[in-house]
Design a protein around this motif. Structure first.
Motif, PDB file in Angstrom:
ATOM      1  N   LEU A  85       0.827  -1.209   0.000  1.00 31.68           N
ATOM      2  CA  LEU A  85       0.000   0.000   0.000  1.00 31.68           C
ATOM      3  C   LEU A  85       0.862   1.260   0.000  1.00 31.68           C
ATOM      4  CD1 LEU A  85      -2.899   1.162   0.238  1.00 31.68           C
ATOM      5  CD2 LEU A  85      -2.578   1.121   2.717  1.00 31.68           C
ATOM      6  N   THR A  86       0.546   2.185  -0.891  1.00 29.96           N
ATOM      7  CA  THR A  86       1.200   3.491  -0.934  1.00 29.96           C
ATOM      8  C   THR A  86       0.125   4.573  -0.804  1.00 29.96           C
ATOM      9  OG1 THR A  86       1.003   3.828  -3.323  1.00 29.96           O
ATOM     10  CG2 THR A  86       2.912   2.564  -2.556  1.00 29.96           C
ATOM     11  N   LYS A  87       0.522   5.814  -0.825  1.00 31.86           N
ATOM     12  CA  LYS A  87      -0.450   6.912  -0.736  1.00 31.86           C
ATOM     13  C   LYS A  87      -1.346   6.989  -1.961  1.00 31.86           C
ATOM     14  CE  LYS A  87       2.175   9.590   2.455  1.00 31.86           C
ATOM     15  NZ  LYS A  87       2.530  10.838   3.008  1.00 31.86           N
ATOM     16  N   THR A  88      -0.945   6.345  -3.037  1.00 36.33           N
ATOM     17  CA  THR A  88      -1.768   6.344  -4.247  1.00 36.33           C
ATOM     18  C   THR A  88      -2.452   4.999  -4.476  1.00 36.33           C
ATOM     19  OG1 THR A  88       0.157   5.784  -5.599  1.00 36.33           O
ATOM     20  CG2 THR A  88      -0.382   8.134  -5.365  1.00 36.33           C
ATOM     21  N   GLY A  89      -2.445   4.148  -3.473  1.00 33.57           N
ATOM     22  CA  GLY A  89      -3.111   2.855  -3.585  1.00 33.57           C
ATOM     23  C   GLY A  89      -2.120   1.712  -3.657  1.00 33.57           C
ATOM     24  N   CYS A  90      -2.584   0.572  -4.093  1.00 38.57           N
ATOM     25  CA  CYS A  90      -1.757  -0.630  -4.184  1.00 38.57           C
ATOM     26  C   CYS A  90      -0.750  -0.489  -5.312  1.00 38.57           C
ATOM     27  CB  CYS A  90      -2.641  -1.851  -4.422  1.00 38.57           C
ATOM     28  SG  CYS A  90      -1.725  -3.405  -4.420  1.00 38.57           S
ATOM     29  N   ILE A  91       0.499  -0.896  -5.057  1.00 41.12           N
ATOM     30  CA  ILE A  91       1.521  -0.805  -6.104  1.00 41.12           C
ATOM     31  C   ILE A  91       1.371  -1.909  -7.143  1.00 41.12           C
ATOM     32  CG2 ILE A  91       3.181   0.370  -4.633  1.00 41.12           C
ATOM     33  CD1 ILE A  91       4.688  -2.293  -4.368  1.00 41.12           C
ATOM     34  N   LEU A  92       0.591  -2.940  -6.823  1.00 42.40           N
ATOM     35  CA  LEU A  92       0.402  -4.038  -7.762  1.00 42.40           C
ATOM     36  C   LEU A  92      -0.740  -3.741  -8.723  1.00 42.40           C
ATOM     37  CD1 LEU A  92       0.639  -7.069  -5.315  1.00 42.40           C
ATOM     38  CD2 LEU A  92       2.372  -6.338  -6.974  1.00 42.40           C
ATOM     39  N   PRO A  93      -0.558  -4.012 -10.012  1.00 43.53           N
ATOM     40  CA  PRO A  93      -1.693  -3.944 -10.935  1.00 43.53           C
ATOM     41  C   PRO A  93      -2.761  -4.932 -10.447  1.00 43.53           C
ATOM     42  CG  PRO A  93       0.373  -4.180 -12.143  1.00 43.53           C
ATOM     43  CD  PRO A  93       0.690  -4.385 -10.679  1.00 43.53           C
ATOM     44  N   PHE A  94      -4.012  -4.628 -10.686  1.00 44.25           N
ATOM     45  CA  PHE A  94      -5.111  -5.413 -10.135  1.00 44.25           C
ATOM     46  C   PHE A  94      -4.958  -6.910 -10.391  1.00 44.25           C
ATOM     47  CE2 PHE A  94      -9.347  -7.199  -9.859  1.00 44.25           C
ATOM     48  CZ  PHE A  94      -9.767  -6.693  -8.652  1.00 44.25           C
ATOM     49  N   GLU A  95      -4.613  -7.289 -11.622  1.00 44.13           N
ATOM     50  CA  GLU A  95      -4.549  -8.707 -11.961  1.00 44.13           C
ATOM     51  C   GLU A  95      -3.399  -9.447 -11.275  1.00 44.13           C
ATOM     52  OE1 GLU A  95      -2.525  -6.386 -15.261  1.00 44.13           O
ATOM     53  OE2 GLU A  95      -4.395  -6.222 -14.154  1.00 44.13           O
ATOM     54  N   PHE A  96      -2.464  -8.733 -10.643  1.00 40.40           N
ATOM     55  CA  PHE A  96      -1.361  -9.364  -9.926  1.00 40.40           C
ATOM     56  C   PHE A  96      -1.588  -9.358  -8.415  1.00 40.40           C
ATOM     57  CE2 PHE A  96       0.605  -8.253 -13.943  1.00 40.40           C
ATOM     58  CZ  PHE A  96       1.309  -9.406 -14.241  1.00 40.40           C
ATOM     59  N   ARG A  97      -2.654  -8.747  -7.942  1.00 43.02           N
ATOM     60  CA  ARG A  97      -2.923  -8.697  -6.506  1.00 43.02           C
ATOM     61  C   ARG A  97      -3.351 -10.069  -5.996  1.00 43.02           C
ATOM     62  NH1 ARG A  97      -6.299  -2.974  -6.487  1.00 43.02           N
ATOM     63  NH2 ARG A  97      -4.574  -1.803  -7.422  1.00 43.02           N
ATOM     64  N   PRO A  98      -3.164 -10.307  -4.694  1.00 45.72           N
ATOM     65  CA  PRO A  98      -3.639 -11.571  -4.130  1.00 45.72           C
ATOM     66  C   PRO A  98      -5.127 -11.772  -4.425  1.00 45.72           C
ATOM     67  CG  PRO A  98      -2.311 -10.387  -2.526  1.00 45.72           C
ATOM     68  CD  PRO A  98      -2.529  -9.449  -3.686  1.00 45.72           C
ATOM     69  N   LEU A  99      -5.517 -13.022  -4.586  1.00 48.60           N
ATOM     70  CA  LEU A  99      -6.917 -13.308  -4.908  1.00 48.60           C
ATOM     71  C   LEU A  99      -7.865 -12.787  -3.833  1.00 48.60           C
ATOM     72  CD1 LEU A  99      -6.465 -16.853  -6.440  1.00 48.60           C
ATOM     73  CD2 LEU A  99      -7.157 -14.756  -7.642  1.00 48.60           C
ATOM     74  N   VAL A 100      -7.460 -12.839  -2.549  1.00 48.70           N
ATOM     75  CA  VAL A 100      -8.351 -12.312  -1.510  1.00 48.70           C
ATOM     76  C   VAL A 100      -8.537 -10.808  -1.678  1.00 48.70           C
ATOM     77  CG1 VAL A 100      -7.923 -14.172   0.145  1.00 48.70           C
ATOM     78  CG2 VAL A 100      -6.527 -12.101   0.247  1.00 48.70           C
ATOM     79  N   CYS A 101      -7.531 -10.121  -2.212  1.00 50.38           N
ATOM     80  CA  CYS A 101      -7.668  -8.682  -2.471  1.00 50.38           C
ATOM     81  C   CYS A 101      -8.561  -8.435  -3.684  1.00 50.38           C
ATOM     82  CB  CYS A 101      -6.298  -8.046  -2.700  1.00 50.38           C
ATOM     83  SG  CYS A 101      -5.220  -8.107  -1.259  1.00 50.38           S
ATOM     84  N   GLN A 102      -8.386  -9.244  -4.712  1.00 58.21           N
ATOM     85  CA  GLN A 102      -9.238  -9.094  -5.890  1.00 58.21           C
ATOM     86  C   GLN A 102     -10.699  -9.350  -5.530  1.00 58.21           C
ATOM     87  OE1 GLN A 102      -7.878 -10.841  -9.629  1.00 58.21           O
ATOM     88  NE2 GLN A 102      -5.795 -10.920  -8.814  1.00 58.21           N
ATOM     89  N   LEU A 103     -10.926 -10.244  -4.602  1.00 59.75           N
ATOM     90  CA  LEU A 103     -12.293 -10.570  -4.181  1.00 59.75           C
ATOM     91  C   LEU A 103     -12.914  -9.534  -3.258  1.00 59.75           C
ATOM     92  CD1 LEU A 103     -12.118 -14.398  -3.651  1.00 59.75           C
ATOM     93  CD2 LEU A 103     -14.018 -13.202  -4.737  1.00 59.75           C
ATOM     94  N   HIS A 104     -12.100  -8.821  -2.509  1.00 63.87           N
ATOM     95  CA  HIS A 104     -12.645  -7.859  -1.541  1.00 63.87           C
ATOM     96  C   HIS A 104     -13.358  -6.723  -2.272  1.00 63.87           C
ATOM     97  CE1 HIS A 104     -12.965  -6.345   2.516  1.00 63.87           C
ATOM     98  NE2 HIS A 104     -12.819  -5.149   1.994  1.00 63.87           N
ATOM     99  N   PRO A 105     -14.562  -6.333  -1.870  1.00 62.83           N
ATOM    100  CA  PRO A 105     -15.229  -6.561  -0.594  1.00 62.83           C
ATOM    101  C   PRO A 105     -16.244  -7.710  -0.583  1.00 62.83           C
ATOM    102  CG  PRO A 105     -16.379  -4.835  -1.728  1.00 62.83           C
ATOM    103  CD  PRO A 105     -15.216  -5.262  -2.619  1.00 62.83           C
ATOM    104  N   TYR A 106     -16.205  -8.568  -1.599  1.00 65.14           N
ATOM    105  CA  TYR A 106     -17.125  -9.705  -1.573  1.00 65.14           C
ATOM    106  C   TYR A 106     -16.791 -10.614  -0.395  1.00 65.14           C
ATOM    107  CZ  TYR A 106     -18.728  -8.641  -6.315  1.00 65.14           C
ATOM    108  OH  TYR A 106     -19.293  -8.045  -7.408  1.00 65.14           O
ATOM    109  N   MET A 107     -17.827 -11.139   0.242  1.00 71.26           N
ATOM    110  CA  MET A 107     -17.674 -12.189   1.250  1.00 71.26           C
ATOM    111  C   MET A 107     -18.040 -13.499   0.560  1.00 71.26           C
ATOM    112  SD  MET A 107     -19.277 -10.371   4.639  1.00 71.26           S
ATOM    113  CE  MET A 107     -19.319 -11.914   5.499  1.00 71.26           C
ATOM    114  N   TYR A 108     -17.343 -14.553   0.912  1.00 72.23           N
ATOM    115  CA  TYR A 108     -17.499 -15.802   0.167  1.00 72.23           C
ATOM    116  C   TYR A 108     -17.187 -16.993   1.058  1.00 72.23           C
ATOM    117  CZ  TYR A 108     -12.574 -14.670   0.101  1.00 72.23           C
ATOM    118  OH  TYR A 108     -11.316 -14.294   0.490  1.00 72.23           O
ATOM    119  N   THR A 109     -17.698 -18.122   0.616  1.00 68.40           N
ATOM    120  CA  THR A 109     -17.334 -19.410   1.194  1.00 68.40           C
ATOM    121  C   THR A 109     -16.746 -20.221   0.058  1.00 68.40           C
ATOM    122  OG1 THR A 109     -19.419 -20.520   0.709  1.00 68.40           O
ATOM    123  CG2 THR A 109     -19.281 -19.316   2.809  1.00 68.40           C
TER     124      THR A 109
END
Length: 192
Positions: A85-109
């Motif tokens: 995390l930086t002041k301008t958001g995540c340094i990772l492009p969306f498709e490289f972020r952890p899957l739990v981050c890509q899923l957030h804010p969805y709740m899932y089982t």
């Protein structure tokens, strides 16, 4: 991906990127290292006490904890914010972020998407799912990320894949051109 609502939340101090242990699958580690060029972004640590009650998915802990009771998470800064995390958001492009981050804010089982995390400001909006669509996070993609997440967790835990229908669940991700499906049903990100 437009991260403006998420950046505003992070700057206000209420972000999902703060005070969280962000679990990584081995697939996440491979994707992030392909983007970052190194592996110095994760640690193995014990879950914090709040993490030990995954009230909406009883299978979660058995999938993420190793026999020593540790799990693989993104490194955090001294203030417990995500190391990405930086002041301008995540340094990772969306498709490289952890899957739990890509899923957030969805709740899932393991078997379904069950709603929007009530700690996310989007959950307070009457049109929360519409906002997620505008952020390019529609339900169809969330289901794909959820299946990929559990497929990777099960593969790592049991050395087998979770869903025999994996290739039919996430066509919208592969149609974007950033992913290809390998013979063993793993989704492989490709630099785009």
């Amino acid at each position: 991906m437009n991260d403006i609502p998420c950046i505003a939340c992070a700057l206000a101090g209420g972000s999902c990127c703060l005070n969280r242990q962000i679990v990584l699958t081995l697939g996440d580690v491979r994707r992030i290292s392909a983007c970052a060029g190194h592996y110095n972004f994760f640690v193995m640590e014990k879950p914090e006490p709040w993490y030990l009650d995954p009230f909406y998915d009883p299978a979660w802990l058995t999938l993420v904890l190793n026999p020593e009771g540790l799990f693989r998470v993104l490194k955090r800064n001294p203030d417990k914010s995500c190391g990405m995390l930086t002041k301008t958001g995540c340094i990772l492009p969306f498709e490289f972020r952890p899957l739990v981050c890509q899923l957030h804010p969805y709740m899932y089982t393991e078997t379904e998407i069950i709603g929007i995390d009530e700690t996310c400001p989007i959950s307070k909006e009457a049109d929360g799912f519409t906002i997620l669509e505008r952020l390019n996070m529609p339900m169809g993609k969330a289901i794909g990320w959820q299946h990929l997440l559990y497929n990777e967790l099960h593969t790592e835990r049991n050395e087998k894949t979770f869903s025999p229908l994996f290739k039919t669940v996430i066509p919208q991700l592969t149609n974007r051109g950033n992913y290809t499906i390998q013979e063993d049903n793993h989704l492989q990100s490709t630099p785009g």
